[in-house]
Enzyme design. Structure first.
Site, short mmCIF file in Angstrom:
data_model
loop_
_atom_site.label_atom_id
_atom_site.label_comp_id
_atom_site.label_asym_id
_atom_site.label_seq_id
_atom_site.Cartn_x
_atom_site.Cartn_y
_atom_site.Cartn_z
N ARG A 134 59.25 23.26 38.92
CA ARG A 134 58.58 22.09 39.50
C ARG A 134 57.84 22.51 40.76
NH1 ARG A 134 63.02 17.38 39.91
NH2 ARG A 134 61.86 17.10 41.83
N LYS A 190 72.23 15.73 40.09
CA LYS A 190 72.21 14.37 39.52
C LYS A 190 71.70 14.39 38.07
CE LYS A 190 69.50 12.72 42.80
NZ LYS A 190 69.29 13.92 43.65
N ARG A 236 66.75 5.50 47.43
CA ARG A 236 66.70 6.63 48.35
C ARG A 236 66.51 6.18 49.79
NH1 ARG A 236 64.83 10.66 44.15
NH2 ARG A 236 64.70 12.70 45.14
P1 AMP Z 1 63.49 13.87 41.97
O1 AMP Z 1 63.11 14.29 40.59
O2 AMP Z 1 64.51 12.76 41.97
O3 AMP Z 1 63.90 15.02 42.84
O4 AMP Z 1 62.17 13.23 42.65
C1 AMP Z 1 60.99 14.01 42.84
C2 AMP Z 1 60.09 13.32 43.84
O5 AMP Z 1 59.70 12.03 43.34
C3 AMP Z 1 60.72 13.03 45.20
O6 AMP Z 1 60.68 14.13 46.07
C4 AMP Z 1 59.85 11.87 45.67
O7 AMP Z 1 58.59 12.31 46.12
C5 AMP Z 1 59.64 11.08 44.39
N1 AMP Z 1 60.73 10.08 44.19
C6 AMP Z 1 61.70 10.10 43.23
N2 AMP Z 1 62.53 9.05 43.38
C7 AMP Z 1 62.08 8.36 44.46
C8 AMP Z 1 62.54 7.20 45.14
N3 AMP Z 1 63.64 6.53 44.76
N4 AMP Z 1 61.83 6.80 46.22
C9 AMP Z 1 60.72 7.45 46.63
N5 AMP Z 1 60.26 8.55 46.06
C10 AMP Z 1 60.93 9.02 44.97
#
Ligand code: AMP
Length: 217
Positions: free
Chosen positions: A165, A18, A93
């Site tokens: 990360r 993404k 999500r």
């Molecule tokens: P990402 O960078 O999108 O992979 O997000 C990293 C982490 O941030 C996820 O594993 C969640 O812990 C948190 N996170 C990101 N977006 C959301 C969301 N829409 N709802 C809840 N937690 C989120």
């Protein structure tokens, strides 16, 4: 280039691409990029109250509470640069977040035009997540195996150090994929029922962007 469908959601498992696809698309199309992961990581880095609470949840691979994330998105959507279109990257999500998003958009007389679902097999997702590298200085994303930087550990674009990360360890990556299957996958049917879903099967970022541009023009 301008798109007719310009208020977009990018849906896909962690590691589906993404962020990478967003960065590439934004080279040819002007849209606001709203990544809830990036917004949360900024809160963590700034050690705000929200950031301190979110850090623990993120490290475990679980989701931050719906109302908190939806509140951040609502505030971001109200900013001027979102008027000409936006990419929601990693939000919603959960079904509850989709409802909160609908309410936020209704309040500003806006709506979602298309939901791009990036479908990638689980085996490849694990490989990608555990070899991913992010830049400390800009939004660039690399991969030790599939898309290495020119100089090891250094960003091609801004020269800052690259890092892994903390939630990209094998264990946490697996639990994030479980969370996706349980909490986020129902959104695929939700948006298919609304006739908004555009599915793109796993391929490289350039091909994905070309396919998207064709469908969203
Ligand atoms: P990402 O960078 O999108 O992979 O997000 C990293 C982490 O941030 C996820 O594993 C969640 O812990 C948190 N996170 C990101 N977006 C959301 C969301 N829409 N709802 C809840 N937690 C989120």
């Amino acid at each position: 280039m301008t798109l007719t469908k310009k208020n977009l959601i990018f849906l896909g498992a962690p590691g589906a691409g993404k962020g990478t696809v967003s960065n590439l698309l934004l080279k040819s199309v002007k849209l606001a990029h709203i990544s809830t992961g990036d917004l949360l990581r900024a809160e963590v880095a700034a050690k705000t109250e929200l950031g301190v609470a979110a850090a623990k949840i993120m490290a475990s691979g679980n989701l931050v509470p719906d109302e908190i994330v939806a509140g951040m998105v609502r505030a971001r959507l109200a900013q001027d640069d979102c008027k000409d279109g936006f990419i929601l990257d990693g939000f919603p999500r959960t079904l509850a977040q989709a409802d909160l998003l609908d309410a936020a958009l209704k309040d500003i007389s806006s709506q979602i035009d298309a939901v791009v679902y990036l479908h990638v097999d689980e085996e490849i997702l694990i490989q990608r997540l555990t070899s991913r590298l992010n830049c400390r200085g800009c939004d660039a994303i690399y991969n030790k195996v599939f898309m290495p930087p020119k100089v090891e550990g250094v960003c091609d674009k801004c020269g800052s150090a690259l890092y892994q990360r903390p939630d990209d360890s094998v264990e946490t990556a697996k639990s994030r994929l479980d969370v996706f299957a349980r909490q986020t996958e129902p959104l695929i049917q939700y948006y298919r029922d609304r006739d908004l879903l555009l599915t793109i099967e796993q391929t490289d970022a350039a091909t994905t962007v070309a396919k998207m541009l064709e469908k969203l023009r």
